[in-house]
Structures are given as structure tokens and as C-alpha cells.
Design a protein around this motif. Sequence first.
Motif, PDB file in Angstrom:
ATOM      1  N   GLU A   1       0.834  -1.199   0.000  1.00  0.00           N
ATOM      2  CA  GLU A   1       0.000   0.000   0.000  1.00  0.00           C
ATOM      3  C   GLU A   1       0.876   1.259   0.000  1.00  0.00           C
ATOM      4  O   GLU A   1       0.628   2.205  -0.746  1.00  0.00           O
ATOM      5  CB  GLU A   1      -0.898  -0.026   1.235  1.00  0.00           C
ATOM      6  CG  GLU A   1      -1.847   1.136   1.349  1.00  0.00           C
ATOM      7  CD  GLU A   1      -2.699   1.032   2.614  1.00  0.00           C
ATOM      8  OE1 GLU A   1      -2.855   2.059   3.281  1.00  0.00           O
ATOM      9  OE2 GLU A   1      -3.183  -0.072   2.926  1.00  0.00           O
ATOM     10  N   LEU A   2       1.919   1.248   0.812  1.00  0.00           N
ATOM     11  CA  LEU A   2       2.820   2.397   0.885  1.00  0.00           C
ATOM     12  C   LEU A   2       3.574   2.596  -0.429  1.00  0.00           C
ATOM     13  O   LEU A   2       3.709   3.714  -0.925  1.00  0.00           O
ATOM     14  CB  LEU A   2       3.803   2.234   2.043  1.00  0.00           C
ATOM     15  CG  LEU A   2       4.768   3.394   2.255  1.00  0.00           C
ATOM     16  CD1 LEU A   2       4.010   4.690   2.519  1.00  0.00           C
ATOM     17  CD2 LEU A   2       5.718   3.075   3.391  1.00  0.00           C
ATOM     18  N   LEU A   3       4.053   1.515  -1.025  1.00  0.00           N
ATOM     19  CA  LEU A   3       4.750   1.618  -2.311  1.00  0.00           C
ATOM     20  C   LEU A   3       3.839   2.192  -3.389  1.00  0.00           C
ATOM     21  O   LEU A   3       4.263   2.998  -4.221  1.00  0.00           O
ATOM     22  CB  LEU A   3       5.294   0.256  -2.745  1.00  0.00           C
ATOM     23  CG  LEU A   3       6.564  -0.191  -2.038  1.00  0.00           C
ATOM     24  CD1 LEU A   3       6.873  -1.646  -2.371  1.00  0.00           C
ATOM     25  CD2 LEU A   3       7.731   0.704  -2.389  1.00  0.00           C
ATOM     26  N   LYS A   4       2.566   1.793  -3.362  1.00  0.00           N
ATOM     27  CA  LYS A   4       1.597   2.314  -4.325  1.00  0.00           C
ATOM     28  C   LYS A   4       1.392   3.819  -4.115  1.00  0.00           C
ATOM     29  O   LYS A   4       1.362   4.591  -5.069  1.00  0.00           O
ATOM     30  CB  LYS A   4       0.268   1.567  -4.176  1.00  0.00           C
ATOM     31  CG  LYS A   4      -0.780   1.968  -5.174  1.00  0.00           C
ATOM     32  CD  LYS A   4      -2.037   1.137  -4.975  1.00  0.00           C
ATOM     33  CE  LYS A   4      -3.143   1.580  -5.912  1.00  0.00           C
ATOM     34  NZ  LYS A   4      -4.365   0.825  -5.706  1.00  0.00           N
ATOM     35  N   LEU A   5       1.268   4.229  -2.854  1.00  0.00           N
ATOM     36  CA  LEU A   5       1.060   5.647  -2.541  1.00  0.00           C
ATOM     37  C   LEU A   5       2.258   6.521  -2.923  1.00  0.00           C
ATOM     38  O   LEU A   5       2.092   7.641  -3.376  1.00  0.00           O
ATOM     39  CB  LEU A   5       0.784   5.826  -1.046  1.00  0.00           C
ATOM     40  CG  LEU A   5      -0.568   5.397  -0.527  1.00  0.00           C
ATOM     41  CD1 LEU A   5      -0.578   5.449   1.000  1.00  0.00           C
ATOM     42  CD2 LEU A   5      -1.665   6.280  -1.086  1.00  0.00           C
ATOM     43  N   THR A   6       3.459   5.997  -2.705  1.00  0.00           N
ATOM     44  CA  THR A   6       4.668   6.799  -2.908  1.00  0.00           C
ATOM     45  C   THR A   6       5.286   6.626  -4.291  1.00  0.00           C
ATOM     46  O   THR A   6       6.202   7.364  -4.636  1.00  0.00           O
ATOM     47  CB  THR A   6       5.743   6.436  -1.871  1.00  0.00           C
ATOM     48  OG1 THR A   6       6.153   5.076  -2.074  1.00  0.00           O
ATOM     49  CG2 THR A   6       5.236   6.641  -0.458  1.00  0.00           C
ATOM     50  N   GLY A   7       4.808   5.644  -5.047  1.00  0.00           N
ATOM     51  CA  GLY A   7       5.436   5.358  -6.331  1.00  0.00           C
ATOM     52  C   GLY A   7       6.856   4.852  -6.167  1.00  0.00           C
ATOM     53  O   GLY A   7       7.682   4.974  -7.074  1.00  0.00           O
ATOM     54  N   GLY A   8       7.172   4.310  -4.994  1.00  0.00           N
ATOM     55  CA  GLY A   8       8.505   3.780  -4.722  1.00  0.00           C
ATOM     56  C   GLY A   8       9.509   4.836  -4.298  1.00  0.00           C
ATOM     57  O   GLY A   8      10.672   4.529  -4.059  1.00  0.00           O
ATOM     58  N   LYS A   9       9.060   6.086  -4.187  1.00  0.00           N
ATOM     59  CA  LYS A   9       9.955   7.169  -3.766  1.00  0.00           C
ATOM     60  C   LYS A   9       9.997   7.240  -2.240  1.00  0.00           C
ATOM     61  O   LYS A   9       8.990   6.985  -1.579  1.00  0.00           O
ATOM     62  CB  LYS A   9       9.485   8.500  -4.348  1.00  0.00           C
ATOM     63  CG  LYS A   9       9.566   8.522  -5.846  1.00  0.00           C
ATOM     64  CD  LYS A   9       9.084   9.846  -6.389  1.00  0.00           C
ATOM     65  CE  LYS A   9       9.186   9.770  -7.911  1.00  0.00           C
ATOM     66  NZ  LYS A   9       8.291  10.652  -8.578  1.00  0.00           N
ATOM     67  N   PRO A  10      11.137   7.606  -1.669  1.00  0.00           N
ATOM     68  CA  PRO A  10      11.230   7.727  -0.213  1.00  0.00           C
ATOM     69  C   PRO A  10      10.193   8.701   0.337  1.00  0.00           C
ATOM     70  O   PRO A  10       9.903   9.731  -0.269  1.00  0.00           O
ATOM     71  CB  PRO A  10      12.650   8.263   0.011  1.00  0.00           C
ATOM     72  CG  PRO A  10      13.406   7.836  -1.201  1.00  0.00           C
ATOM     73  CD  PRO A  10      12.408   7.895  -2.340  1.00  0.00           C
ATOM     74  N   ALA A  11       9.638   8.358   1.487  1.00  0.00           N
ATOM     75  CA  ALA A  11       8.605   9.190   2.105  1.00  0.00           C
ATOM     76  C   ALA A  11       8.665   9.064   3.620  1.00  0.00           C
ATOM     77  O   ALA A  11       9.157   8.075   4.154  1.00  0.00           O
ATOM     78  CB  ALA A  11       7.228   8.755   1.606  1.00  0.00           C
ATOM     79  N   ALA A  12       8.129  10.070   4.291  1.00  0.00           N
ATOM     80  CA  ALA A  12       7.976  10.030   5.738  1.00  0.00           C
ATOM     81  C   ALA A  12       6.654   9.315   6.050  1.00  0.00           C
ATOM     82  O   ALA A  12       5.669   9.498   5.341  1.00  0.00           O
ATOM     83  CB  ALA A  12       7.965  11.442   6.299  1.00  0.00           C
ATOM     84  N   VAL A  13       6.663   8.505   7.108  1.00  0.00           N
ATOM     85  CA  VAL A  13       5.490   7.678   7.415  1.00  0.00           C
ATOM     86  C   VAL A  13       5.048   7.878   8.857  1.00  0.00           C
ATOM     87  O   VAL A  13       5.861   7.827   9.783  1.00  0.00           O
ATOM     88  CB  VAL A  13       5.803   6.183   7.175  1.00  0.00           C
ATOM     89  CG1 VAL A  13       4.655   5.304   7.626  1.00  0.00           C
ATOM     90  CG2 VAL A  13       6.120   5.928   5.716  1.00  0.00           C
ATOM     91  N   LEU A  14       3.745   8.086   9.015  1.00  0.00           N
ATOM     92  CA  LEU A  14       3.113   8.110  10.324  1.00  0.00           C
ATOM     93  C   LEU A  14       2.487   6.733  10.528  1.00  0.00           C
ATOM     94  O   LEU A  14       1.556   6.360   9.814  1.00  0.00           O
ATOM     95  CB  LEU A  14       2.044   9.201  10.386  1.00  0.00           C
ATOM     96  CG  LEU A  14       1.281   9.312  11.697  1.00  0.00           C
ATOM     97  CD1 LEU A  14       2.210   9.735  12.825  1.00  0.00           C
ATOM     98  CD2 LEU A  14       0.144  10.295  11.556  1.00  0.00           C
TER      99      LEU A  14
END
Length: 108
Positions: A27-40
Amino acid sequence: MSRGVHRIILRSNARITEDECVRSSAELLKLTGGKPAAVLLQITGVGSVSRAAISLCSGGTPVTAFAILGGTHVDRVMAHSLIRLAPPECPTRYFTEEEEAVIWLRMW
């Protein structure tokens, strides 16, 4: 969530296993497109998180920082276990207030 900060909500009373972690990572990979992101990462009321799930999740998704959000004493204990197992290059911190967590995540 705000731009660049993504939320993962773990189910209340759930026992988080490798399968749940695979689902959350996908789900996170889909949301970010595989780009690094900050996660809550919201763990409020979660029953338990297996070591295997933590190991799987910590290596599979490009995360710049994890803010772990909880509200109970049990959440705090679980969060500190997660923090100890997080990769050293990934800043990870426990919060009880969402706004404070988001402000911290925006630094990364």
C-alpha cells in the motif's frame, strides 16, 4: 495526510504478522510510487507486532522517517520495541499527538 507524509493505520486489537506487513508495504509503495517518504505509523490499540513482521517491514520500503503514533502505555512499550529494531539510518520516534508527529516528519 500532508504532501510527503503518508499514514499507515494498523488494526486495533490485531496481531500484526508478516502478511499484514506485506499488505502495508505494498500500500505504501503504491502511494509513494517507490519514492522515499515520511510515514506516520498509527499503532493505537494494536495487540502485538511479530519480530518477523518488523524485520520484513523495515527492509522493504523506502522510508525517510517513521513517526509512531499511539496513546496507551502498551502502545508506548510496543513503540519502543519498534524503535530499537528500526534501521539506524531511519529516524524513528514515538508520539501521542498527531500534529506533533506530522511537524516532526516534515523535517525529514
